[in-house]
Each structure stands twice: as C-alpha cells, then as structure tokens.
Design a protein around this motif. Structure first.
Motif, PDB file in Angstrom:
ATOM      1  N   ASP A 110      15.089  96.414  59.487  1.00 37.41           N
ATOM      2  CA  ASP A 110      14.883  97.625  60.327  1.00 37.41           C
ATOM      3  C   ASP A 110      15.354  97.381  61.793  1.00 37.41           C
ATOM      4  O   ASP A 110      15.526  98.492  62.351  1.00 37.41           O
ATOM      5  CB  ASP A 110      13.399  97.767  60.007  1.00 37.41           C
ATOM      6  CG  ASP A 110      13.261  98.238  58.363  1.00 37.41           C
ATOM      7  OD1 ASP A 110      14.181  99.109  58.097  1.00 37.41           O
ATOM      8  OD2 ASP A 110      12.035  97.889  58.221  1.00 37.41           O
ATOM      9  N   ARG A 184      12.848  92.528  62.266  1.00 35.06           N
ATOM     10  CA  ARG A 184      11.846  93.221  61.506  1.00 35.06           C
ATOM     11  C   ARG A 184      12.399  93.610  60.145  1.00 35.06           C
ATOM     12  O   ARG A 184      13.514  94.449  60.153  1.00 35.06           O
ATOM     13  CB  ARG A 184      11.248  94.156  62.153  1.00 35.06           C
ATOM     14  CG  ARG A 184       9.925  94.961  61.613  1.00 35.06           C
ATOM     15  CD  ARG A 184       9.215  95.953  62.506  1.00 35.06           C
ATOM     16  NE  ARG A 184      10.112  97.077  62.253  1.00 35.06           N
ATOM     17  CZ  ARG A 184      10.313  98.023  63.303  1.00 35.06           C
ATOM     18  NH1 ARG A 184      10.082  97.444  64.584  1.00 35.06           N
ATOM     19  NH2 ARG A 184      10.805  99.179  63.295  1.00 35.06           N
ATOM     20  N   ARG A 186      12.415  94.172  55.610  1.00 37.24           N
ATOM     21  CA  ARG A 186      11.439  94.369  54.593  1.00 37.24           C
ATOM     22  C   ARG A 186      12.057  93.928  53.156  1.00 37.24           C
ATOM     23  O   ARG A 186      13.077  94.086  53.291  1.00 37.24           O
ATOM     24  CB  ARG A 186      10.645  95.800  54.469  1.00 37.24           C
ATOM     25  CG  ARG A 186       9.611  96.396  55.350  1.00 37.24           C
ATOM     26  CD  ARG A 186       9.889  97.812  55.418  1.00 37.24           C
ATOM     27  NE  ARG A 186      10.964  98.420  55.725  1.00 37.24           N
ATOM     28  CZ  ARG A 186      11.336  99.654  55.304  1.00 37.24           C
ATOM     29  NH1 ARG A 186      10.500 100.433  54.512  1.00 37.24           N
ATOM     30  NH2 ARG A 186      12.333 100.316  55.732  1.00 37.24           N
ATOM     31  N   ARG A 188      12.952  94.408  48.863  1.00 35.45           N
ATOM     32  CA  ARG A 188      12.698  95.427  47.886  1.00 35.45           C
ATOM     33  C   ARG A 188      12.644  94.837  46.494  1.00 35.45           C
ATOM     34  O   ARG A 188      13.801  93.904  46.253  1.00 35.45           O
ATOM     35  CB  ARG A 188      13.588  96.522  48.311  1.00 35.45           C
ATOM     36  CG  ARG A 188      13.448  97.754  46.928  1.00 35.45           C
ATOM     37  CD  ARG A 188      13.988  98.924  47.377  1.00 35.45           C
ATOM     38  NE  ARG A 188      14.182  99.873  46.185  1.00 35.45           N
ATOM     39  CZ  ARG A 188      14.264 101.108  46.628  1.00 35.45           C
ATOM     40  NH1 ARG A 188      14.885 101.659  47.599  1.00 35.45           N
ATOM     41  NH2 ARG A 188      14.170 102.101  45.432  1.00 35.45           N
ATOM     42  N   SER A 194       8.166  95.831  50.172  1.00 38.00           N
ATOM     43  CA  SER A 194       7.086  95.047  50.921  1.00 38.00           C
ATOM     44  C   SER A 194       6.541  95.661  52.443  1.00 38.00           C
ATOM     45  O   SER A 194       7.273  96.654  53.058  1.00 38.00           O
ATOM     46  CB  SER A 194       7.554  93.526  51.122  1.00 38.00           C
ATOM     47  OG  SER A 194       8.475  93.614  52.042  1.00 38.00           O
ATOM     48  N   GLY A 195       5.771  95.103  52.811  1.00 42.75           N
ATOM     49  CA  GLY A 195       5.681  95.324  54.439  1.00 42.75           C
ATOM     50  C   GLY A 195       6.437  94.610  55.256  1.00 42.75           C
ATOM     51  O   GLY A 195       7.353  93.713  54.882  1.00 42.75           O
ATOM     52  N   ASP A 196       6.292  94.720  56.447  1.00 43.48           N
ATOM     53  CA  ASP A 196       7.182  94.210  57.576  1.00 43.48           C
ATOM     54  C   ASP A 196       6.880  92.609  57.655  1.00 43.48           C
ATOM     55  O   ASP A 196       5.852  92.093  57.455  1.00 43.48           O
ATOM     56  CB  ASP A 196       6.894  94.586  59.069  1.00 43.48           C
ATOM     57  CG  ASP A 196       7.336  96.179  59.047  1.00 43.48           C
ATOM     58  OD1 ASP A 196       8.140  96.413  58.170  1.00 43.48           O
ATOM     59  OD2 ASP A 196       6.651  96.740  60.140  1.00 43.48           O
ATOM     60  N   TYR A 197       8.247  91.782  57.775  1.00 42.41           N
ATOM     61  CA  TYR A 197       8.114  90.386  58.096  1.00 42.41           C
ATOM     62  C   TYR A 197       8.903  90.339  59.089  1.00 42.41           C
ATOM     63  O   TYR A 197       9.854  91.155  59.723  1.00 42.41           O
ATOM     64  CB  TYR A 197       8.994  89.637  56.956  1.00 42.41           C
ATOM     65  CG  TYR A 197       8.092  89.553  55.655  1.00 42.41           C
ATOM     66  CD1 TYR A 197       7.415  88.470  55.461  1.00 42.41           C
ATOM     67  CD2 TYR A 197       8.101  90.477  54.636  1.00 42.41           C
ATOM     68  CE1 TYR A 197       6.679  88.116  54.334  1.00 42.41           C
ATOM     69  CE2 TYR A 197       7.227  90.396  53.531  1.00 42.41           C
ATOM     70  CZ  TYR A 197       6.831  89.176  53.252  1.00 42.41           C
ATOM     71  OH  TYR A 197       5.943  89.082  52.145  1.00 42.41           O
ATOM     72  N   LYS A 198       8.542  89.322  60.139  1.00 41.97           N
ATOM     73  CA  LYS A 198       9.057  89.262  61.539  1.00 41.97           C
ATOM     74  C   LYS A 198       9.789  87.783  61.522  1.00 41.97           C
ATOM     75  O   LYS A 198       9.107  87.063  62.496  1.00 41.97           O
ATOM     76  CB  LYS A 198       8.141  89.755  62.610  1.00 41.97           C
ATOM     77  CG  LYS A 198       7.714  90.982  62.344  1.00 41.97           C
ATOM     78  CD  LYS A 198       6.655  91.171  63.616  1.00 41.97           C
ATOM     79  CE  LYS A 198       6.396  92.962  63.445  1.00 41.97           C
ATOM     80  NZ  LYS A 198       5.416  93.234  64.510  1.00 41.97           N
TER      81      LYS A 198
END
Length: 231
Positions: A110, A184, A186, A188, A194-198
C-alpha cells in the motif's frame, strides 16, 4: 409374692445414640464457596480458550506457513556524489526487487517510503517509492520491481573522521550508502485480508560512482540482499 420389678436395660437395647441435627453453615461460608466455584469455572474457561487459541495459531502456521517477503537492490546508478563547501550534491537511482516466497499468501503493497544516509547523515526527507497511485498486489511465489530516485543537495557539516571517510571513498569512487525503507502492507489468504503490517527494510550498499569523469568505470554494483524486519 412375685417381684414384678423390670430388669435394668443397658444402652445397647435402644440402639446407637441419635446424633444432634447439623448446624446450618453461616451465610458467609456459603458465599465464599460460591465465589470459589465461579473462580474455578472462569479459570478453567480461560485456560481452555488459551489452549484453543494456541492450537488455532499452530494449525494456521503449519498449513499456511507465512514467511516475510524478500527484498533486494538489483541496480544502483550513482551519477553525482560530491561535497562542495560543506554541501553534498548527489544523484542516485536504485532499482529493487521484492519477492513473495509464500505459497498461499499474496501481499498488498500500500505504501513504501525510503531514506538514504551517508556517514550517519540523512540525505533527504522521506521519498515515496509506492503510494496509493501505484500500490499493487503481489501474487504468490512472484517478484515485482520497484525504484526510487535520490537527487538534490544537503548541507553536511562533517567531522574530521567523516571527512577522512569521504576522502577515502572518493579516492576509490565507491561510497558506503545506507538505505532504509518503511512499508505498509497487508496479507491476503483467499478472501481474507489482514490488517496493516509495517515492516522496515535496511540495505547496506557499496555504490560505485558512474559518471563521465569517473575513474571507476570498471567497477560495477554488486546486487545486495536487504534485511527485512517485522518487529
């Protein structure tokens, strides 16, 4: 005259003594017993939920086997890197490759931002690599390219040790440049997203100068693998 006196009976004739009726327990003891039962129930429920959650995570890991993406710097083109009057002039293009090694997970990229450092000094503010305009989905077991341009000038008041390192790099026209990227993303799995990973990616590079006046024309950049940190 016959003696009508009854013989004396012992206690065994009447059977065992009748015990006194039990005394009712005080109210506070009954309350304490109920509290103990409730505590025991909730404690067992909590342990059961923790065990079930652990089993679910273990089964998910064994079936999906999630793995972090891999990241490489495949090309580096440094056409300017010169310190004039405490101002560093630079121009560098980096090409990256992101690899998704997962068999069941795809990845949404993203947003990606990059920073470049030399001798501990940051060259630029965050430079956009991926934004919502060019965000994309990376499918399973696939690779995708990215690129970033670092160009401009930076006031750098280098200390004696830093000046010495710069002159050493300048003599061989190969510069130690550190690049850090902020992601940032996600994941699938099927229809689940999923939610955001950073995660953060760190790249230690040795970049040769490639310009018309360069003496390092025979020195080529060696592709480098970067460190991906999800924590």
């Amino acid at each position: 005259m016959a003696d009508n006196k009854q013989p004396q009976l012992n206690g065994a004739y009447y059977g065992p003594a009748i015990p006194p009726p039990p005394q009712p327990r005080p109210h506070h003891q009954r309350s304490r017993s109920c509290c103990c039962c409730l505590f025991s129930f909730f404690w067992k429920l909590l342990v059961t939920l923790i065990v079930l959650a652990g089993l679910a995570v273990l089964i998910f890991y064994l079936v999906v086997h999630p793995r972090p993406f891999k990241f490489y710097v495949t090309e580096a083109n440094l056409t300017e890197f010169d310190n004039k009057n405490n101002t560093l002039h630079y121009n560098m293009v980096l090409n990256f490759t992101a690899r998704n090694p997962n068999k069941k997970l795809s990845i949404y990229y993203d947003k990606v931002e990059a920073l470049a450092f030399y001798e501990g000094e940051r060259l630029t503010n965050n430079v956009d690599v991926i934004t919502h305009m060019n965000s994309f989905r990376q499918y399973k077991k696939s690779s995708d390219p990215m690129s970033v341009v670092f160009s401009g000038q930076k006031l750098m008041l280098l200390g004696n040790d830093q000046v010495s390192e710069f002159n050493k790099d300048k003599s061989v026209e190969v510069y130690d440049i550190y690049v850090k990227l902020y992601f940032r993303i996600r994941f699938r799995l099927g229809d689940l997203i999923s939610g955001d990973y950073k995660p953060k990616v760190k790249c230690d590079l040795k970049v040769p100068l490639n310009s018309k006046n360069s003496n390092a024309s025979f020195t080529s950049f060696v592709p480098s693998k970067c460190h991906v940190d999800f924590y």
